[in-house]
Design a protein around this motif. Structure first.
Motif, PDB file in Angstrom:
ATOM      1  N   ARG A 216      30.198 -51.577 -51.577  1.00 49.70           N
ATOM      2  CA  ARG A 216      29.714 -51.927 -52.912  1.00 49.70           C
ATOM      3  C   ARG A 216      29.168 -50.693 -53.621  1.00 49.70           C
ATOM      4  O   ARG A 216      29.364 -50.507 -54.820  1.00 49.70           O
ATOM      5  N   CYS A 217      28.490 -49.855 -52.849  1.00 47.48           N
ATOM      6  CA  CYS A 217      27.946 -48.606 -53.386  1.00 47.48           C
ATOM      7  C   CYS A 217      29.071 -47.727 -53.924  1.00 47.48           C
ATOM      8  O   CYS A 217      28.982 -47.164 -55.007  1.00 47.48           O
ATOM      9  N   LEU A 218      30.157 -47.628 -53.148  1.00 46.11           N
ATOM     10  CA  LEU A 218      31.306 -46.822 -53.564  1.00 46.11           C
ATOM     11  C   LEU A 218      31.947 -47.416 -54.811  1.00 46.11           C
ATOM     12  O   LEU A 218      32.341 -46.689 -55.733  1.00 46.11           O
ATOM     13  N   SER A 219      32.036 -48.744 -54.862  1.00 47.04           N
ATOM     14  CA  SER A 219      32.614 -49.413 -56.032  1.00 47.04           C
ATOM     15  C   SER A 219      31.805 -49.112 -57.279  1.00 47.04           C
ATOM     16  O   SER A 219      32.348 -48.853 -58.351  1.00 47.04           O
ATOM     17  N   CYS A 220      30.468 -49.147 -57.149  1.00 48.89           N
ATOM     18  CA  CYS A 220      29.599 -48.858 -58.286  1.00 48.89           C
ATOM     19  C   CYS A 220      29.754 -47.431 -58.767  1.00 48.89           C
ATOM     20  O   CYS A 220      29.682 -47.148 -59.970  1.00 48.89           O
ATOM     21  N   ALA A 221      29.968 -46.519 -57.819  1.00 48.83           N
ATOM     22  CA  ALA A 221      30.044 -45.104 -58.170  1.00 48.83           C
ATOM     23  C   ALA A 221      31.394 -44.712 -58.753  1.00 48.83           C
ATOM     24  O   ALA A 221      31.465 -43.878 -59.652  1.00 48.83           O
ATOM     25  N   THR A 222      32.461 -45.317 -58.256  1.00 46.30           N
ATOM     26  CA  THR A 222      33.799 -44.885 -58.673  1.00 46.30           C
ATOM     27  C   THR A 222      34.179 -45.402 -60.058  1.00 46.30           C
ATOM     28  O   THR A 222      35.141 -44.887 -60.653  1.00 46.30           O
TER      29      THR A 222
END
Length: 225
Positions: A216-222
């Motif tokens: 989820r963190c990666l999704s928010c960042a990308t």
């Protein structure tokens, strides 16, 4: 009609954001409050309500640009929270597991036939994964605080996400490796006591949960442009 200008803006902005629901809600509330305050100021200057609301929205900025700025902020916050969880939960989970193993199963030499050296190597490597992943997360948190003054928050958000995902991946790989090694050595050793089975289930649940947080963190960042 005038109210719809602000409503549409806020709704559009909210639909573009990913992250903590509370933080998204807070940002949307702050945005609406700012637009309402700007509207009041324009009304005092003699504009009609429709004109005042439209001008407030125009001055606030294009929704795409504001969403991008907000999303970078949300991504950093989400990444920080994920790294904190990794730094705290992983060592605690490992210590609880080791304590349970020593209490309910005993040292490795108590298994009857001593495990071969390759198995002990995998077991020790797996023991290190939680500590290493936790340490990396902690270092990333400290460096993030320092680098935030010099580097763009969008870049830091993506780095935090990548580090969190990598840390969880290492822990997951270690657990899968010891599971496969144990099954290869003696599948009966996978049949643990009920307390240890419950502990194993909890450990896997925690690892999966941390993995979802990292994803989820990666999704928010990308999605940050």
């Amino acid at each position: 009609m005038g109210t719809d200008v602000i409503d549409r803006y806020v709704t559009d902005l909210g639909s573009r954001l990913q992250g903590s629901k509370k933080q998204v809600r807070d940002l949307i509330t702050e945005t609406r409050d700012s637009l309402e305050d700007a509207t009041e100021a324009h009304l005092e200057q003699g504009l009609t309500e429709t004109e005042a609301r439209k001008k407030a929205v125009e001055e606030f900025g294009p929704v795409k640009e504001i969403a991008n700025e907000y999303q970078a902020e949300l991504a950093v916050a989400y990444g920080t929270r994920t790294l904190i969880w990794l730094a705290i939960i992983l060592p605690l989970m490992h210590m609880a597991w080791e304590y349970g193993r020593m209490l309910l199963i005993g040292p490795w030499q108590d298994f009857g036939t001593p495990p071969p050296s390759w198995y002990l190597f995998i077991a020790k490597a797996n023991d290190l994964t939680s500590g290493v992943a936790s340490g990396v997360a902690l270092v990333a948190l400290v460096l993030g605080r320092i680098l935030a003054r010099k580097y763009d928050t969008k870049l830091l958000a993506k780095l935090a996400a990548a580090i969190a995902l990598l840390a969880v991946g290492v822990v997951l790989l270690g657990n899968v490796a010891i599971l496969v090694a144990t099954a290869h050595l003696d599948v009966s050793r996978l049949m643990q006591s009920l307390p240890m089975s419950i502990a194993s289930l909890i450990s896997w649940t925690v690892i999966i949960r941390l993995g979802l947080l990292a994803r989820r963190c990666l999704s928010c960042a990308t999605i940050v442009g």
